[in-house]
Enzyme design. Structure first.
Site, PDB file in Angstrom:
ATOM      1  N   CYS A  10       0.832  -1.213   0.000  1.00 23.72           N
ATOM      2  CA  CYS A  10       0.000   0.000   0.000  1.00 23.72           C
ATOM      3  C   CYS A  10       0.863   1.259   0.000  1.00 23.72           C
ATOM      4  CB  CYS A  10      -0.928  -0.031   1.207  1.00 23.72           C
ATOM      5  SG  CYS A  10      -2.442   0.894   0.908  1.00 23.72           S
ATOM      6  N   ASP A 132      -6.576  -3.409  11.330  1.00 26.70           N
ATOM      7  CA  ASP A 132      -5.399  -2.539  11.445  1.00 26.70           C
ATOM      8  C   ASP A 132      -5.279  -2.093  12.903  1.00 26.70           C
ATOM      9  OD1 ASP A 132      -3.260  -0.904  10.727  1.00 26.70           O
ATOM     10  OD2 ASP A 132      -4.511   0.675   9.860  1.00 26.70           O
TER      11      ASP A 132
HETATM   12  O1  LIG Z   1      -0.671   5.372   4.769  1.00 28.37           O
HETATM   13  C1  LIG Z   1      -1.301   6.304   5.260  1.00 28.37           C
HETATM   14  O2  LIG Z   1      -0.773   7.412   5.436  1.00 28.37           O
HETATM   15  C2  LIG Z   1      -2.728   6.131   5.649  1.00 28.37           C
HETATM   16  C3  LIG Z   1      -3.484   7.246   5.913  1.00 28.37           C
HETATM   17  C4  LIG Z   1      -4.819   7.126   6.245  1.00 28.37           C
HETATM   18  C5  LIG Z   1      -5.412   5.872   6.304  1.00 28.37           C
HETATM   19  C6  LIG Z   1      -4.677   4.735   6.056  1.00 28.37           C
HETATM   20  C7  LIG Z   1      -3.329   4.829   5.725  1.00 28.37           C
HETATM   21  N1  LIG Z   1      -2.557   3.717   5.488  1.00 28.37           N
HETATM   22  C8  LIG Z   1      -2.968   2.360   5.627  1.00 28.37           C
HETATM   23  O3  LIG Z   1      -2.823   1.874   6.939  1.00 28.37           O
HETATM   24  C9  LIG Z   1      -2.521   0.481   6.922  1.00 28.37           C
HETATM   25  C10 LIG Z   1      -1.310   0.164   7.788  1.00 28.37           C
HETATM   26  O4  LIG Z   1      -0.182   0.859   7.388  1.00 28.37           O
HETATM   27  P1  LIG Z   1       1.282   0.582   8.010  1.00 28.37           P
HETATM   28  O5  LIG Z   1       1.839  -0.620   7.300  1.00 28.37           O
HETATM   29  O6  LIG Z   1       1.152   0.368   9.477  1.00 28.37           O
HETATM   30  O7  LIG Z   1       2.047   1.808   7.667  1.00 28.37           O
HETATM   31  C11 LIG Z   1      -2.327   0.133   5.441  1.00 28.37           C
HETATM   32  O8  LIG Z   1      -3.547  -0.355   4.880  1.00 28.37           O
HETATM   33  C12 LIG Z   1      -2.030   1.471   4.860  1.00 28.37           C
HETATM   34  O9  LIG Z   1      -2.294   1.550   3.515  1.00 28.37           O
END
Ligand SMILES: O=C(O)c1ccccc1N[C@@H]1O[C@H](COP(=O)(O)O)[C@@H](O)[C@H]1O
Length: 215
Positions: A10, A132
């Site tokens: 992502c 998450d």
């Molecule tokens: O990535 C971002 O900045 C974000 C902003 C708002 C909502 C979701 C976001 N990211 C998503 O969160 C999860 C976990 O991310 P991480 O691997 O802990 O950094 C993932 O789905 C990101 O795409």
């Protein structure tokens, strides 16, 4: 035989990193459309990235509590998925799914047992749920913070509910996560970056290699 693990990378912002994720064997890529994110891409950039992904890998646009016009604008670009990563209610998720006409992944924050109990409210209205870490109070965004949660909380989840796992996953902990909670898939953003919003080819490759080896 169990379904093959889904790996989603992502927060892709560039064509180079899209190619890296595909070559490394990812199943899905996510594009962030949320201005407060260091991974934000504009509508114009989204259009190009979604087109470049089409037919090669599933694409997913991440939105936070979008209004109807944002949903329509993004859906018109033809992504495979929209990920809802805000405080959307089951009723709102259902309405967005009807409006968008694309598959919907609903991200749910997990920080305590009561959050796990809430997951079942979304299984009928979303095509997939993504569990998450709950962001800390005062965080400026609801995800992408590189924070993990206590995976043992998921022992209380109905085993019939398939889910993707995210939150603080890295090449170093993804195998343990997969063995601990047996998710349908794993999703990573910060853990494959060398700086916020800057993806790293070697980290993406290591993440996917380690995830596949554990599944
Ligand atoms: O990535 C971002 O900045 C974000 C902003 C708002 C909502 C979701 C976001 N990211 C998503 O969160 C999860 C976990 O991310 P991480 O691997 O802990 O950094 C993932 O789905 C990101 O795409």
């Amino acid at each position: 035989m169990a379904d093959p693990l889904i790996v989603k990378i992502c927060g892709i912002k560039t064509y180079d990193m899209l190619d890296v994720a595909i070559a490394a064997g990812a199943d899905m890529v996510g594009f962030m459309h949320f201005p407060r994110s260091p991974r934000h891409v504009s509508i114009d950039e989204l259009g190009g990235l979604i087109s470049a992904a089409r037919g090669r890998i599933e694409s997913c646009v991440v939105l936070v509590n979008p209004d109807n016009s944002s949903v329509a604008e993004v859906a018109a670009l033809g992504p495979d998925w929209i990920q809802l990563h805000g405080p959307e209610t089951p009723h709102r998720v259902e309405a967005i799914r009807a409006e968008a006409g694309v598959e919907i992944m609903k991200a749910l924050p997990i920080g305590a047992a009561e959050d796990v109990a809430h997951v079942a409210d979304f299984t009928e209205v979303a095509d997939r749920v993504l569990l998450d870490a709950k962001p800390p109070k005062g965080a400026d965004r609801p995800g992408g913070l590189g924070e993990s949660f206590d995976w043992s909380l998921l022992k209380a989840l109905d085993p019939a509910i398939p889910f993707m796992l995210s939150g603080g996953l890295t090449p170093d902990n993804v195998a343990e996560a997969i063995r601990s909670v047996r998710p349908l898939g794993v999703d990573v953003s910060s853990g494959v970056e060398r700086a916020p919003g800057v993806k790293d080819r070697r980290l993406i490759e290591a993440f996917i290699r380690n995830a596949r080896a554990a599944s």
